[in-house]
Structures are given as structure tokens and as C-alpha cells.
Design an enzyme around this catalytic site. Sequence first.
Site, mmCIF file in Angstrom:
data_model
loop_
_atom_site.group_PDB
_atom_site.id
_atom_site.type_symbol
_atom_site.label_atom_id
_atom_site.label_comp_id
_atom_site.label_asym_id
_atom_site.label_seq_id
_atom_site.Cartn_x
_atom_site.Cartn_y
_atom_site.Cartn_z
ATOM 1 N N GLY A 155 0.845 -1.180 0.000
ATOM 2 C CA GLY A 155 0.000 0.000 0.000
ATOM 3 C C GLY A 155 0.879 1.227 0.000
ATOM 4 N N GLU A 201 -2.590 -0.825 2.980
ATOM 5 C CA GLU A 201 -1.917 -2.104 3.219
ATOM 6 C C GLU A 201 -2.951 -3.197 3.491
ATOM 7 O OE1 GLU A 201 1.262 -2.680 2.804
ATOM 8 O OE2 GLU A 201 2.315 -0.802 3.127
ATOM 9 N N ASP A 243 5.029 -5.815 3.266
ATOM 10 C CA ASP A 243 6.049 -5.046 3.976
ATOM 11 C C ASP A 243 5.436 -4.274 5.146
ATOM 12 O OD1 ASP A 243 4.774 -2.889 2.783
ATOM 13 O OD2 ASP A 243 6.493 -2.267 1.581
ATOM 14 N N HIS A 247 11.096 -1.562 0.122
ATOM 15 C CA HIS A 247 12.088 -0.731 -0.571
ATOM 16 C C HIS A 247 13.500 -1.281 -0.382
ATOM 17 C CE1 HIS A 247 8.768 1.977 -1.172
ATOM 18 N NE2 HIS A 247 8.529 1.940 0.123
ATOM 19 N N ASP A 259 4.625 -1.993 -5.064
ATOM 20 C CA ASP A 259 4.752 -0.571 -4.761
ATOM 21 C C ASP A 259 4.494 0.265 -6.014
ATOM 22 O OD1 ASP A 259 5.577 1.667 -2.925
ATOM 23 O OD2 ASP A 259 7.141 1.878 -4.442
#
Length: 148
Positions: A10, A47, A69, A124, A134
Site C-alpha cells: 500500500g 496495506e 512489507d 524498498h 509498490d
Amino acid sequence: MKYVEIFTDGACQGNPGPGGWGAILRYQGKEKEISGGEPDTTNNRMELTAAIEALSRLKEPCKVALYSDSQYVCNGMNKGWAQSWKKNGWRKSDKSPALNPDLWEALLQQTERHAVEFFWVKGHAGHPENERCDQLAVAAIAGFSGKK
């Protein structure tokens, strides 16, 4: 049961602000990408929405490895927080209201349909599927924010 891998992410521009989510569903080497967004939301809501939307796309009960994540999502499910909040009328242990009860309820319903294991991945950090999710989430934001 069929075994499916799901990768989710998200994103939000501002928190709250325009948000997006993205997911990849993988079954027997085939992948499907899905995404969406909302004009005024939070990162945590996106998310959660990514996981809910991905699980809801499965047409029958499946064994699922879901990679996110978001520690909020993974801990909420793996540590039993969401189940406890629900049992306590969507209140946390300190009696304050749990945030996003509508989405936690929807996620709990999906995990009743499927056998889901949640796995946290560092965001990331070069994880290919997480990076792609992402990108999907950020692209979905563009439809609400006018930004590319």
C-alpha cells in the site's frame, strides 16, 4: 487446496491523503496483478486493502503465503491482535479503539475462507515482487492526485 502466493503493498501521498494498493497473485507460475486506490485514506488502510482485495479474488479456498512489507498487517494477524481487538469489541488492550475495524473484520473473514500465512518482507529493499506492488500502488494514486 491450491497453493497461491500473494504479494501486497500500500502507498499514500500524505497520511492521510490519496492512496493506492497493489498486489500480485501467483499460482502455478502464472501471475495476476491487481490494484486500486482511494482519494482520502491512510497507508495502513491501503496495506490492509491490498491483502483483502487479493484474497477476495481467489475463487475457492486456498493455502496462501501472503507477503507484505506492513508490520501492521503481519503483526496484526500473526500475533493475534486483530482477533483480540474483535473479541474485545474493537478495543485494544489499553481500552482505546482499534483503528480500521472495518478492514480488519474483512481480513479476518478472508482468513476464515483460506489457510493464510503472513510473511513480512522489508520494503524498498529490492524484493522484486514488493517493488512491483509498490509501483502498482503508486500508479493507482496518480488517478486521484493528478501526479505521475
